[in-house]
Design an enzyme around this catalytic site. Structure first.
Site, PDB file in Angstrom:
ATOM      1  N   GLY A  51       0.941  -1.152   0.238  1.00  0.00           N
ATOM      2  CA  GLY A  51      -0.016   0.081  -0.026  1.00  0.00           C
ATOM      3  C   GLY A  51       0.701   1.323   0.059  1.00  0.00           C
ATOM      4  O   GLY A  51       2.142   0.962   0.069  1.00  0.00           O
ATOM      5  N   GLY A  53       0.730   5.562   1.230  1.00  0.00           N
ATOM      6  CA  GLY A  53      -0.114   6.851   1.734  1.00  0.00           C
ATOM      7  C   GLY A  53       0.971   7.879   1.927  1.00  0.00           C
ATOM      8  O   GLY A  53       2.178   7.846   1.392  1.00  0.00           O
ATOM      9  N   GLY A  54       0.371   8.935   2.595  1.00  0.00           N
ATOM     10  CA  GLY A  54       1.276  10.062   2.842  1.00  0.00           C
ATOM     11  C   GLY A  54       2.672   9.933   3.528  1.00  0.00           C
ATOM     12  O   GLY A  54       3.855  10.659   3.358  1.00  0.00           O
ATOM     13  N   PHE A  55       2.949   8.738   4.463  1.00  0.00           N
ATOM     14  CA  PHE A  55       3.867   8.526   5.266  1.00  0.00           C
ATOM     15  C   PHE A  55       5.180   7.755   4.126  1.00  0.00           C
ATOM     16  O   PHE A  55       6.148   8.268   4.279  1.00  0.00           O
ATOM     17  CB  PHE A  55       3.661   7.567   6.293  1.00  0.00           C
ATOM     18  N   LYS A  72       6.584  -0.085   7.063  1.00  0.00           N
ATOM     19  CA  LYS A  72       6.024   1.000   6.405  1.00  0.00           C
ATOM     20  C   LYS A  72       7.256   1.853   6.486  1.00  0.00           C
ATOM     21  O   LYS A  72       7.640   2.567   7.718  1.00  0.00           O
ATOM     22  CB  LYS A  72       5.108   1.686   7.352  1.00  0.00           C
ATOM     23  N   ASP A 167      -8.124   9.838  13.935  1.00  0.00           N
ATOM     24  CA  ASP A 167      -8.626   9.449  12.760  1.00  0.00           C
ATOM     25  C   ASP A 167      -9.064   8.018  12.337  1.00  0.00           C
ATOM     26  O   ASP A 167      -8.605   7.188  11.740  1.00  0.00           O
ATOM     27  CB  ASP A 167      -7.142   9.474  11.650  1.00  0.00           C
TER      28      ASP A 167
END
Length: 374
Positions: A51, A53-55, A72, A167
């Site tokens: 995946g 994302g912003g990180f 991650k 969140d």
């Protein structure tokens, strides 16, 4: 792999504000510290992306003992900085609950930063809600709702100091191989002191369109009831099979959409058609009512997560007491459903168009807590 001893734990003020000295905070998790080269080995050279994302990207990996993990890795272009990275690492070293995604380790090796999690093979809850016709029966949805609520209740009541997730959303609830639900992504979490009634005011407004508590939006002061509101939206997604913001026939939030139909007694027009009638109408009504209470405009009118857990437990017991006429699989899953741990294209990060600043105004509809007609 490094196996040093924990030297320092942060105090409540450091955790709640996020102002923890970099060098000190790293000692929090040095007993679970990986080097970048070790992560290269674990991920086979960062070969398979789960995946993004912003990180940064999330990679598939295996430990030396065969344990399946998700790594991650922070991107150099990430809009999430060291503070968010350290916040999540600090939180995950001190919270342990069956319904929270566990951190196995972390890496801060020069410019490289990464978090290593348990692998969640069945992806995000959102993938199952909008799963394209694949079986996701009502009993399974109920169990996911209860387990997610239990994870949030632990954050609110079982942690010291307690935590506000900030969140809660369907992409931050992950499912393992047994379809057990776990809350993920704590980079934007905040601590609060419930004994003194002091809540943490933030300079940056954090949340995801469709899930944000309007009271938090107005005051910039998140509370546990902010999480309750967001969880209520997740419950409505589980009932309807629709996302938090509906685009057709015109853009509207799911709360308004459901409330309009339930006030007319139209439960069939609310329930996800992909369940093919495999549910008890009274049970669905009960969950929808819980969701609408959670999403009351005023936080004082919302239940606590402990209340929500108790009510969902009643719903589960009711469902289990019914006849087994519609056994559509229970905890089983379509064998062709081959989800990766963090969703193809579905980020479990808080950002990537999920986190936004205060100048972004969310379209809200007055949603008074009024009674739901039967």
């Amino acid at each position: 792999m490094s196996n040093t001893t924990i030297i320092k734990l942060p105090n409540k003020e450091e955790i709640s504000t996020g102002h923890v000295d970099d060098s000190d905070s790293l000692r929090l998790v040095e007993n679970r510290r990986f080097t970048y080269k070790e992560l290269e080995v674990i991920t086979h050279g960062f070969e398979r992306v789960l995946g993004q994302g912003g990180f940064g990207h999330v990679y598939d990996g295996f430990m030396e003992d065969g344990t399946h993990v998700a790594v991650k890795l922070r991107s150099h272009s990430s809009n999430q900085g060291v503070k968010e990275f350290l916040t999540e690492a600090q939180i995950l070293t001190r919270i342990h609950h069956k319904n929270l995604v566990a951190m196995i380790g972390y890496c801060k090796d020069g410019e490289y930063m990464a978090l290593v999690y348990e692998y969640m093979s069945q992806g995000t809850l959102l993938e199952h809600i909008v799963g394209g016709g694949r079986s996701f029966p009502w009993r399974q949805r109920l169990r996911v709702a209860l387990e997610s609520a239990q994870g949030l209740e632990y954050l609110h009541k079982g942690c010291n100091p307690p935590l506000i997730h900030r969140d809660v959303k369907a992409t931050n609830i992950l499912l393992n191989a047994r379809l057990e639900a776990k809350i993920a992504d704590f980079g934007m979490s905040k601590a609060f002191d419930h004994h003194n009634g002091k809540y943490i005011a933030a300079n940056t407004f954090v949340g995801t369109l469709g899930y944000v508590d309007p009271e938090y939006q107005a005051t910039m002061r998140p509370t546990t009831k902010s999480d309750v509101y967001s969880f209520g939206v997740v419950l409505l997604e589980l009932v309807t099979g629709k996302s938090a913001i509906l685009s057709e026939p015109e853009p509207t939030n799911i709360i308004h959409w459901v409330r309009q139909r339930l006030t007319r007694g139209n439960i069939e027009g609310v329930v996800d058609a992909q369940m093919h009638g495999g549910y008890n109408a009274n049970g669905v009504w009960k969950v929808a009512e819980i969701a609408l209470k959670c999403t009351a405009q005023a936080s004082a009118q919302r239940p606590t997560m402990a209340d929500v857990v108790a009510q969902l437990q009643e719903c589960v017991e009711l469902e289990e007491s019914l006849t087994q006429d519609f056994n559509t699989g229970g905890s089983n899953i379509d064998s062709s459903w081959n989800y990766n741990g963090y969703g193809s294209g579905q980020s479990t990060d808080v950002s990537s168009n999920a986190t936004f600043e205060t100048e972004l105004r969310i379209p809200t509809v007055p949603l008074g807590p009024g009674p739901v007609a039967r």
